[in-house]
Write a protein that holds these residues in place. Structure first.
Motif, PDB file in Angstrom:
ATOM      1  N   LEU A   1      -0.489 -29.985-105.183  1.00  0.00           N
ATOM      2  CA  LEU A   1       0.056 -30.805-106.265  1.00  0.00           C
ATOM      3  C   LEU A   1      -0.029 -32.286-105.913  1.00  0.00           C
ATOM      4  CD1 LEU A   1       3.233 -28.700-107.127  1.00  0.00           C
ATOM      5  CD2 LEU A   1       1.238 -29.007-108.606  1.00  0.00           C
ATOM      6  N   ARG A   2       0.187 -32.581-104.655  1.00  0.00           N
ATOM      7  CA  ARG A   2       0.203 -33.972-104.200  1.00  0.00           C
ATOM      8  C   ARG A   2      -1.208 -34.542-104.039  1.00  0.00           C
ATOM      9  NH1 ARG A   2       3.401 -33.065-100.508  1.00  0.00           N
ATOM     10  NH2 ARG A   2       1.919 -32.599 -98.850  1.00  0.00           N
ATOM     11  N   GLU A   3      -2.137 -33.726-103.530  1.00  0.00           N
ATOM     12  CA  GLU A   3      -3.452 -34.242-103.161  1.00  0.00           C
ATOM     13  C   GLU A   3      -4.585 -33.817-104.082  1.00  0.00           C
ATOM     14  OE1 GLU A   3      -4.104 -33.059 -99.160  1.00  0.00           O
ATOM     15  OE2 GLU A   3      -2.299 -34.078 -98.381  1.00  0.00           O
ATOM     16  N   GLY A   4      -4.366 -32.808-104.920  1.00  0.00           N
ATOM     17  CA  GLY A   4      -5.425 -32.285-105.768  1.00  0.00           C
ATOM     18  C   GLY A   4      -5.940 -30.955-105.244  1.00  0.00           C
ATOM     19  N   ASP A   5      -6.680 -30.236-106.088  1.00  0.00           N
ATOM     20  CA  ASP A   5      -7.143 -28.891-105.763  1.00  0.00           C
ATOM     21  C   ASP A   5      -8.642 -28.802-106.004  1.00  0.00           C
ATOM     22  OD1 ASP A   5      -7.562 -26.212-105.383  1.00  0.00           O
ATOM     23  OD2 ASP A   5      -5.999 -25.529-106.757  1.00  0.00           O
ATOM     24  N   ALA A   6      -9.427 -28.722-104.931  1.00  0.00           N
ATOM     25  CA  ALA A   6     -10.887 -28.652-105.032  1.00  0.00           C
ATOM     26  C   ALA A   6     -11.410 -27.267-104.686  1.00  0.00           C
ATOM     27  CB  ALA A   6     -11.515 -29.695-104.111  1.00  0.00           C
ATOM     28  N   ARG A   7     -10.554 -26.249-104.708  1.00  0.00           N
ATOM     29  CA  ARG A   7     -10.981 -24.906-104.324  1.00  0.00           C
ATOM     30  C   ARG A   7     -11.814 -24.248-105.423  1.00  0.00           C
ATOM     31  NH1 ARG A   7      -5.320 -22.206-103.348  1.00  0.00           N
ATOM     32  NH2 ARG A   7      -5.102 -23.235-105.393  1.00  0.00           N
ATOM     33  N   ASN A   8     -12.552 -23.205-105.028  1.00  0.00           N
ATOM     34  CA  ASN A   8     -13.368 -22.436-105.963  1.00  0.00           C
ATOM     35  C   ASN A   8     -12.498 -21.357-106.611  1.00  0.00           C
ATOM     36  OD1 ASN A   8     -15.462 -21.154-107.330  1.00  0.00           O
ATOM     37  ND2 ASN A   8     -16.149 -20.009-105.531  1.00  0.00           N
TER      38      ASN A   8
ATOM     39  N   GLY B   1     -22.235 -11.427 -98.154  1.00  0.00           N
ATOM     40  CA  GLY B   1     -21.384 -12.463 -98.728  1.00  0.00           C
ATOM     41  C   GLY B   1     -21.506 -12.532-100.232  1.00  0.00           C
ATOM     42  N   SER B   2     -22.721 -12.371-100.752  1.00  0.00           N
ATOM     43  CA  SER B   2     -22.919 -12.389-102.200  1.00  0.00           C
ATOM     44  C   SER B   2     -22.209 -11.218-102.863  1.00  0.00           C
ATOM     45  CB  SER B   2     -24.414 -12.339-102.528  1.00  0.00           C
ATOM     46  OG  SER B   2     -25.076 -13.493-102.081  1.00  0.00           O
ATOM     47  N   ILE B   3     -22.224 -10.058-102.218  1.00  0.00           N
ATOM     48  CA  ILE B   3     -21.540  -8.898-102.781  1.00  0.00           C
ATOM     49  C   ILE B   3     -20.029  -9.105-102.775  1.00  0.00           C
ATOM     50  CG2 ILE B   3     -21.023  -6.459-102.369  1.00  0.00           C
ATOM     51  CD1 ILE B   3     -23.897  -6.019-101.683  1.00  0.00           C
ATOM     52  N   VAL B   4     -19.509  -9.693-101.707  1.00  0.00           N
ATOM     53  CA  VAL B   4     -18.075  -9.990-101.658  1.00  0.00           C
ATOM     54  C   VAL B   4     -17.695 -10.945-102.788  1.00  0.00           C
ATOM     55  CG1 VAL B   4     -16.267 -11.134-100.303  1.00  0.00           C
ATOM     56  CG2 VAL B   4     -17.838  -9.523 -99.194  1.00  0.00           C
ATOM     57  N   ARG B   5     -18.529 -11.948-102.995  1.00  0.00           N
ATOM     58  CA  ARG B   5     -18.259 -12.905-104.071  1.00  0.00           C
ATOM     59  C   ARG B   5     -18.257 -12.222-105.432  1.00  0.00           C
ATOM     60  NH1 ARG B   5     -21.984 -18.266-105.352  1.00  0.00           N
ATOM     61  NH2 ARG B   5     -20.667 -19.151-107.010  1.00  0.00           N
TER      62      ARG B   5
ATOM     63  N   LEU C   1     -13.078  -8.275-109.700  1.00  0.00           N
ATOM     64  CA  LEU C   1     -11.754  -7.820-109.279  1.00  0.00           C
ATOM     65  C   LEU C   1     -11.774  -6.390-108.741  1.00  0.00           C
ATOM     66  CD1 LEU C   1      -9.069  -9.264-109.102  1.00  0.00           C
ATOM     67  CD2 LEU C   1      -8.388  -8.233-111.257  1.00  0.00           C
ATOM     68  N   ALA C   2     -12.723  -6.130-107.843  1.00  0.00           N
ATOM     69  CA  ALA C   2     -12.776  -4.831-107.170  1.00  0.00           C
ATOM     70  C   ALA C   2     -11.556  -4.663-106.273  1.00  0.00           C
ATOM     71  CB  ALA C   2     -14.045  -4.723-106.327  1.00  0.00           C
ATOM     72  N   ALA C   3     -11.153  -3.420-106.076  1.00  0.00           N
ATOM     73  CA  ALA C   3      -9.988  -3.165-105.229  1.00  0.00           C
ATOM     74  C   ALA C   3     -10.248  -3.610-103.795  1.00  0.00           C
ATOM     75  CB  ALA C   3      -9.629  -1.684-105.270  1.00  0.00           C
ATOM     76  N   GLU C   4     -11.389  -3.182-103.230  1.00  0.00           N
ATOM     77  CA  GLU C   4     -11.734  -3.530-101.857  1.00  0.00           C
ATOM     78  C   GLU C   4     -13.245  -3.496-101.679  1.00  0.00           C
ATOM     79  OE1 GLU C   4      -8.437  -2.286 -98.608  1.00  0.00           O
ATOM     80  OE2 GLU C   4      -9.462  -0.588 -99.541  1.00  0.00           O
TER      81      GLU C   4
ATOM     82  N   ALA D   1     -20.275 -15.770 -99.289  1.00  0.00           N
ATOM     83  CA  ALA D   1     -19.062 -15.409-100.032  1.00  0.00           C
ATOM     84  C   ALA D   1     -18.413 -16.603-100.713  1.00  0.00           C
ATOM     85  CB  ALA D   1     -18.055 -14.739 -99.094  1.00  0.00           C
ATOM     86  N   MET D   2     -18.791 -17.806-100.307  1.00  0.00           N
ATOM     87  CA  MET D   2     -18.252 -19.025-100.927  1.00  0.00           C
ATOM     88  C   MET D   2     -16.720 -19.033-100.906  1.00  0.00           C
ATOM     89  SD  MET D   2     -20.893 -20.864-101.828  1.00  0.00           S
ATOM     90  CE  MET D   2     -20.295 -21.986-103.090  1.00  0.00           C
ATOM     91  N   VAL D   3     -16.150 -18.590 -99.794  1.00  0.00           N
ATOM     92  CA  VAL D   3     -14.707 -18.583 -99.520  1.00  0.00           C
ATOM     93  C   VAL D   3     -13.959 -17.525-100.330  1.00  0.00           C
ATOM     94  CG1 VAL D   3     -12.713 -20.091 -99.058  1.00  0.00           C
ATOM     95  CG2 VAL D   3     -14.972 -21.098 -99.208  1.00  0.00           C
ATOM     96  N   THR D   4     -14.667 -16.733-101.150  1.00  0.00           N
ATOM     97  CA  THR D   4     -13.973 -15.699-101.930  1.00  0.00           C
ATOM     98  C   THR D   4     -13.439 -14.577-101.052  1.00  0.00           C
ATOM     99  OG1 THR D   4     -16.098 -14.613-102.377  1.00  0.00           O
ATOM    100  CG2 THR D   4     -15.276 -16.148-104.042  1.00  0.00           C
ATOM    101  N   ASP D   5     -13.919 -14.484 -99.801  1.00  0.00           N
ATOM    102  CA  ASP D   5     -13.384 -13.452 -98.910  1.00  0.00           C
ATOM    103  C   ASP D   5     -11.914 -13.704 -98.580  1.00  0.00           C
ATOM    104  OD1 ASP D   5     -14.779 -15.670 -97.547  1.00  0.00           O
ATOM    105  OD2 ASP D   5     -14.034 -14.761 -95.704  1.00  0.00           O
ATOM    106  N   ARG D   6     -11.428 -14.900 -98.838  1.00  0.00           N
ATOM    107  CA  ARG D   6      -9.997 -15.174 -98.637  1.00  0.00           C
ATOM    108  C   ARG D   6      -9.139 -14.479 -99.690  1.00  0.00           C
ATOM    109  NH1 ARG D   6      -8.237 -21.083 -98.307  1.00  0.00           N
ATOM    110  NH2 ARG D   6      -6.426 -20.046 -97.392  1.00  0.00           N
ATOM    111  N   TYR D   7      -9.751 -14.121-100.816  1.00  0.00           N
ATOM    112  CA  TYR D   7      -9.004 -13.521-101.919  1.00  0.00           C
ATOM    113  C   TYR D   7      -9.362 -12.051-102.144  1.00  0.00           C
ATOM    114  CZ  TYR D   7      -8.537 -18.509-102.830  1.00  0.00           C
ATOM    115  OH  TYR D   7      -8.294 -19.851-102.699  1.00  0.00           O
TER     116      TYR D   7
END
Length: 231
Positions: free
Chosen positions: A51-58, A96-100, A106-109, A123-129
């Motif tokens: 909120l303070r600095e902005g959000d540049a995430r994917n 990584g592309s498959i994870v993305r 919205l696959a379960a796993e 994965a473009m950081v989508t592995d975090r989610y």
């Protein structure tokens, strides 16, 4: 480009306002949104630093300024009952592309059978989610799928396969993909309830493994989120 909201996408508790225009000479964020303008919203999902600095995430707009843990928790409430598994891959550029893509649909796993390490760049950081589970062997994975009550479906072009385009995919299932070239192991084919092939009309014998995974996942979405009948 901002993705359109998916059916059933979560509304944000409060829509984030557009960041104020920067003064002359001030840089503007290259991606995402800048600091929140006005009074901060109330709620545990909001991240004070963002909120303070902005959000540049994917992330989609509905999740702007949300804490990472809050996003994952919200996704977990809505995840689809299909899973994706990757077997016998020696070159992991496509993982990584498959994870993305699994995150997008919205696959379960995502299940990785064999080598634990893989290149996360695609994965473009989508592995975090996205939940990712490792299985040392195919036998370990199959035992897990059996206990979870999931139909194991091999995605591979070859003898005995039936068209994905006309198959009635079960809601609770795991789509298993093999490496480009050798494909799935014989043991994986033998254990699968069915082997589904993707129709091709050109001269090449196969398509990119990540592309095949995206097609198969979208077939599940069309069947179970949009009610399109099989065949």
């Amino acid at each position: 480009m901002t993705s359109p909201p998916e059916p059933g996408a979560p509304p944000a508790a409060s829509s984030p306002p557009a960041a104020s225009s920067p003064s002359a000479g001030e840089p503007s964020p290259a991606v995402g949104v800048g600091p929140w303008v006005g009074s901060w919203p109330a709620g545990e999902q909001w991240d004070p630093q963002l909120l303070r600095e902005g959000d540049a995430r994917n992330v989609v707009d509905a999740y702007r300024y949300w804490r990472h843990e809050a996003i994952v928790a919200d996704l977990d409430r809505r995840r689809h009952p299909f899973h994706v598994a990757i077997e016998n891959w020696q070159h992991d550029a496509n993982i990584g592309s498959i994870v993305r893509t699994a995150n997008a649909f919205l696959a379960a796993e995502v299940h990785i059978i064999g080598r634990r390490r893989w290149n996360r760049r695609g994965a473009m950081v989508t592995d975090r989610y996205q939940h990712i589970r490792h299985h040392e062997t195919l036998a370990d994975f199959l035992a897990w799928a059996h206990d979870a009550g999931l139909a194991v479906l091999a995605i591979d072009n070859g003898p005995g396969s039936v068209p994905l385009e006309t198959a009635d995919l079960p809601a609770a299932c795991v789509l298993v993909f093999g490496q480009e070239g050798p494909g799935l192991t014989d043991a994986a084919h033998d254990a699968a309830a069915a082997t589904l092939s993707i129709a091709q009309f050109g001269s090449t014998r196969s398509i990119n493994a990540a592309a095949a995974a995206a097609i198969a996942m979208h077939a599940w979405v069309r069947r179970h989120r949009f009610g399109q009948p099989a065949g």
